[in-house]
Design an enzyme around this catalytic site. Structure first.
Site, mmCIF file in Angstrom:
data_model
loop_
_atom_site.group_PDB
_atom_site.id
_atom_site.type_symbol
_atom_site.label_atom_id
_atom_site.label_comp_id
_atom_site.label_asym_id
_atom_site.label_seq_id
_atom_site.Cartn_x
_atom_site.Cartn_y
_atom_site.Cartn_z
ATOM 1 N N SER A 51 1.557 -9.857 -0.897
ATOM 2 C CA SER A 51 1.226 -8.432 -0.784
ATOM 3 C C SER A 51 1.549 -7.839 0.573
ATOM 4 C CB SER A 51 -0.253 -8.228 -1.118
ATOM 5 O OG SER A 51 -1.059 -9.099 -0.342
ATOM 6 N N LYS B 61 0.812 -1.229 0.000
ATOM 7 C CA LYS B 61 0.000 0.000 0.000
ATOM 8 C C LYS B 61 0.843 1.276 0.000
ATOM 9 C CE LYS B 61 -4.235 -1.853 0.549
ATOM 10 N NZ LYS B 61 -4.299 -2.924 1.539
ATOM 11 N N GLU C 292 -10.107 5.904 3.377
ATOM 12 C CA GLU C 292 -10.862 4.805 3.965
ATOM 13 C C GLU C 292 -9.881 3.679 4.234
ATOM 14 O OE1 GLU C 292 -10.331 5.089 0.754
ATOM 15 O OE2 GLU C 292 -9.670 3.033 0.352
#
Ligand SMILES: *Cc1c(COP(=O)(O)O)cnc(C)c1O
Length: 401
Positions: free
Chosen positions: A377, A89, A111
């Site tokens: 990830s 991210k 969010e």
């Protein structure tokens, strides 16, 4: 066939920008500016310097020997779990805050579901000295406490959301509501390849550093810059988009996307949007959406907070529909077994989301010489309570006996 975004903001019939009147100008400004910013020399330098020195890129491409032996092919893991803040991210949030700053925005909102995006945002806001508000469903606030504490320590305001089933979709609605109230000074940093155009394309471009590196690293290790298979999990689709970005038009490369089956496709408790969804509009884009006959959103379910979303990035809706990607659903129990397997074979504890990509391995047939790159990830730290229930540990002991 073009798998990238077209000039109108669509991937086939998916995508577009369906936003309320009040946000129209904000979104249009961003549409007009994002490519100029992303392609400018000053942005590129600052972005890549931070990716190298702050995030720790390039992330390693690790040849997983024992996992490879088990599945009868050559498996490389793209280690996004080793990034600062523990997932992919941060590649996106660093890029977007630089875009926001260049557009003169001073207040960041976001969010978050698993809290990984929230932590990545709170991190870059601390780094750039900007205020930030993170919306998070109350269910997620409860199941992701370590991340909530990190965000607070980093100086973010975490706002629990009490609507719907109090997860990612509800947090996204609330963030959009905030943005509508503060369109002039506020930048909405979206955490995945979702939302109105240009977000899906902007996020995919910022994450494309993943496949950029895979090309170079495979060349070094295998003497060719492409794999036979690329595999990634999909929530909204950003780590998957980054993994496949530079290979979309390379027919030699098969793309496997793993979505969250929850308790099973037909159980009524699932988040397998590409298989269960129908065309609709969610959070500003036309895409596949889990909905009932009246078009009301069905509450999704997955054991993994990061995959618990009733929509899917338009880029993936198109890859799925055109059959460029093969979509597999991986259930909760399969993902947990895969997380234990990776830990046991390679000493790597993956995030529950990433464990869904690993859980797709037993569903495929490989040839010995196949080269496969699977993106891990994120790391499993945030999921330890879910992974290490007494029952899971007991099953693990039984497997060993
Ligand atoms: C958020 C998250 C995901 C899902 O998001 P995508 O946009 O689909 O990548 C997957 N893995 C981890 C570790 C996450 O934090």
């Amino acid at each position: 066939m073009n798998y990238h975004v077209d000039e109108k903001g669509y991937y086939g019939r998916f995508g577009g920008a369906y936003v309320p009147e009040i946000l129209h100008k904000c979104v249009e400004d961003l549409q007009n500016k994002y490519l100029k910013v992303l392609e400018s020399g000053s942005f590129k330098k600052e972005y890549h310097d931070l990716l190298r020195d702050y995030v720790g890129r390039p992330s390693p491409l690790y040849f997983a020997k024992r996992l490879s032996r088990k599945y009868g092919c050559r498996i490389y893991l793209k280690r996004e779990d080793l990034n600062h803040t523990g997932a992919h991210k941060i590649n996106n949030t660093i890029g977007q805050i630089l875009v926001a700053r260049s557009m003169g925005k001073t207040r960041m909102i976001a969010e978050t579901g698993a809290g990984q995006h929230g932590v990545a945002i709170a991190t870059v806001c601390a780094l750039m000295d900007m205020p930030c508000v993170v919306y998070m469903g109350k269910t997620d606030v409860e199941r992701q406490q370590p991340n909530v504490k990190k965000m607070q320590m980093l100086g973010a305001t975490v706002v629990p959301v009490f609507s719907g089933n109090m997860t990612l979709k509800d947090a996204t609605n609330e963030a959009i509501r905030d943005w509508c109230c503060h369109p002039s000074d506020t930048f909405y940093i979206i955490g995945s390849t979702v939302g109105p155009h240009p977000y899906p394309d902007m996020v995919a471009r910022l994450q494309s550093v993943i496949s950029d590196e895979i090309k170079k690293q495979l060349m070094e290790k295998e003497g060719r810059d492409y794999p036979d298979y690329l595999m990634a999990c999909v929530g909204g689709g950003s780590n998957a988009a980054g993994t496949v970005y530079h290979y979309l038009h390379d027919g030699r490369v098969k793309i496997i996307l793993a979505e969250a089956g929850g308790e099973g496709l037909l159980s009524g408790k699932s988040a397998a949007t590409m298989q269960l969804g129908k065309e609709g509009i969610l959070h500003g884009a036309r895409t596949l959406v889990m909905q009932n006959e009246d078009g009301q959103i069905e509450e999704p379910y997955s054991i993994s907070a990061g995959l618990d979303y009733p929509g899917i990035g338009p880029i993936h809706a198109n890859l799925s529909e055109t059959k460029r990607a093969k979509v597999l659903s991986v259930n909760d129990d399969e993902a947990i077994a895969a997380a234990f397997e990776l830990t046991q074979l390679e000493g790597i504890i993956p995030a529950l989301e990433s464990a869904h990509a690993l859980g797709a391995l037993p569903k495929l047939d490989f040839k010995q010489e196949d080269v496969l790159v699977l993106t891990v990830s994120g790391r499993g730290d945030k999921d330890m309570d879910t992974l290490c229930t007494q029952e899971n540990l007991r099953m693990r002991r039984q497997d060993n006996e």
